[in-house]
Design a protein around this motif. Sequence first.
Motif: not given
Length: 678
Positions: A359-363, A564-570, A575-577, A601-603
């Motif tokens: 998925t190119t998520c870079r995790n 609100v359960a916030y979901h971080d976009s990869c 990619y952009n911190g 966040r990062q994870d």
Amino acid sequence: MIMLSLLNFIAFLAVTGYALYLAAHVIYSRIMFIQLGKKSNLRKDTAVRLNEFLVQVFGQPKLFKDAKSGIMHFILFYGFIILQFGAVELILKGLIKGFEYPIGEFHPYYSVLQEVTTLLVLLAALYAFYRRYIERLTRLKRGFKAGLVILFLTILMFSVLMSLAFEQLWLGNTGSPHAPISSIIAGWFAGVSPAAAGVWFYVFWWIHLLTLLAFAVYVPQSKHAHIIFAPVNVYLRDTKPAGKLTSIHFEDETQETYGVGKIEEFRQNQLMDLYACVECGRCTQMCPAAGTGKTLSPMDVITKMRNHLTEKGAAITSRTAWMPGFVFKDTGADTLLKKAETTNLVGEVITEEELWACTTCRNCEDQCPVANEHVEMIIDMRRHLVLTEGRMPSEAVRYFQNVERQSNPWGISRTERILWREGREDIVVPTVKEVDEFEYLFFVGSMGSYDQRTQKVAQSFAKIMNAAGIPFAILGNEEHNSGDTARRMGNEFLFQQLCEKNIANFKKYGVKKIVTICPHTYNTFKHEYPEFGLEAEVYHHTELIWTWMEEGRIKPSQRVNEAVAYHDSCYLGRYNGMYEIPRKILQSISGVKLLEMERNRQDSMCCGAGGGMMWMEETQGTRVNLARTEQALRMSPTAIGSSCPYCMTMMSDGVKAKEAEERVATLDISEIVERALA
């Protein structure tokens, strides 16, 4: 006695010389294998590289993502550095009876440091055994090779302490607080005569020496080659923006193939990744594809390519000596080379299923402690499939055709691109032709223009811009797909076509600032379009919303009662911190309760849409978006928040699949802000 010392010295020279020759040969061969790749042409950026080197190599922050493992590795890393001085002294003790470094009054303190460090490293090695074979962490491989280094470390540390203990008895020294561990051990053998103690000293001295030399020979040809290659890999990491892809120059008529179809077609810095890999499994543990039952394992991709490079490199380098003017033929090497050359990198070493699951998520890259960059290597192999062999899933073929013909993934008429602004009489959305001047170009994107759910997000953001008094415009039907997804799916040619068309329009209308609601578009405009001539500031809509809130241009004064359960976009996060701005917006709205999922966040876990997976079916395991939705629902939210059209679509589908749509909404940040406006 003199004869025995002489024989000991001769044996030492013979064994050590041969072992060091073998170790140097293996290291040299790996360097030759890496040099089979294409030149890297890295930017100098010495200051950036040095800072990264110091932080990552000596600080090891990524290892501390797993605190227990981080502490263990920290002890092993610094312990080995400290113990190198002690190893030399111990070797000299076996050649010169009673030898000590001539450092005067400092030696007792040095001795304490050496013994305490030896004990800590021994305990760390035993804990490593526990983690791998008793606790059995799923990310760690088990087996003889995986445990061999632990065995080496245990024997090395044990033999050091035993050698020092018997040296005390041999020399007739009494116990000393400056040799606390060895003194305790010497006390256990107090009845041993000095002559017998001398024999036992040499037994453990030779055990230590032979283990140390075996370790030196084994390490370069094992996963522990990272000891040598990882620091170099960190320093030579490409300093371009995270995830930025290397472009293909189609005007180069000498190119017969595109992408990477052979291992030697990777750049040298990419091949360095293969030998830097520590096989810690952190990448695979965090990979959304691996975690939901797909065949892709980022670690296995690296190790399989490493083994393939080693086999092919060994055949090539043994067939032709690396000496000017000398060529030696070897029929055995010819056979190996033929086998290596007939083994397809793409399709056999790395399967197509693995490549298309990413998925190119870079995790994986964010977790990697040795700075490996898995994603670009996967995309390079996708490029080979798409551009050279024309092999790809049917959904990818349909996607490319629709984007080529109508500049959107659905193949809907390009003349309908502007219709999204209809149905909301309370917003004003002019095109670039309908206004004399504007500050921001709102690049709506294909999702905002055609997807009915994302159209509402575009309308909400337009409403916010109207409320803030921001002069903006859209391209309307002149807008083209950004090309980001096409590029990640391997169709570099289509990406560059779309890129050139969009940039031509930006220049035509004098665009200086661009804002988009899509992190994928944001990322490619900000980091990849400039290479092709874009000269404009690029913003994600949450950046501007927060800026306008701080400036008082918009005042979200209405209460919004949502958990609100916030979901971080990869593409916004890794990619952009950008992690905090969306959270600051939510926290500033009365009534909103921000809920943090376990992976944030990062994870944060990918929604499953990146890398073209938005447009392809998942045929293996559990759907990624369903796994991520389940993580969100565990927080008992009333809404799942996001800042990405792809993420919102995937989470919406997940909520529906879990039959929770009546109690849990899926909302973009802009929709929540719009509801809070007076």
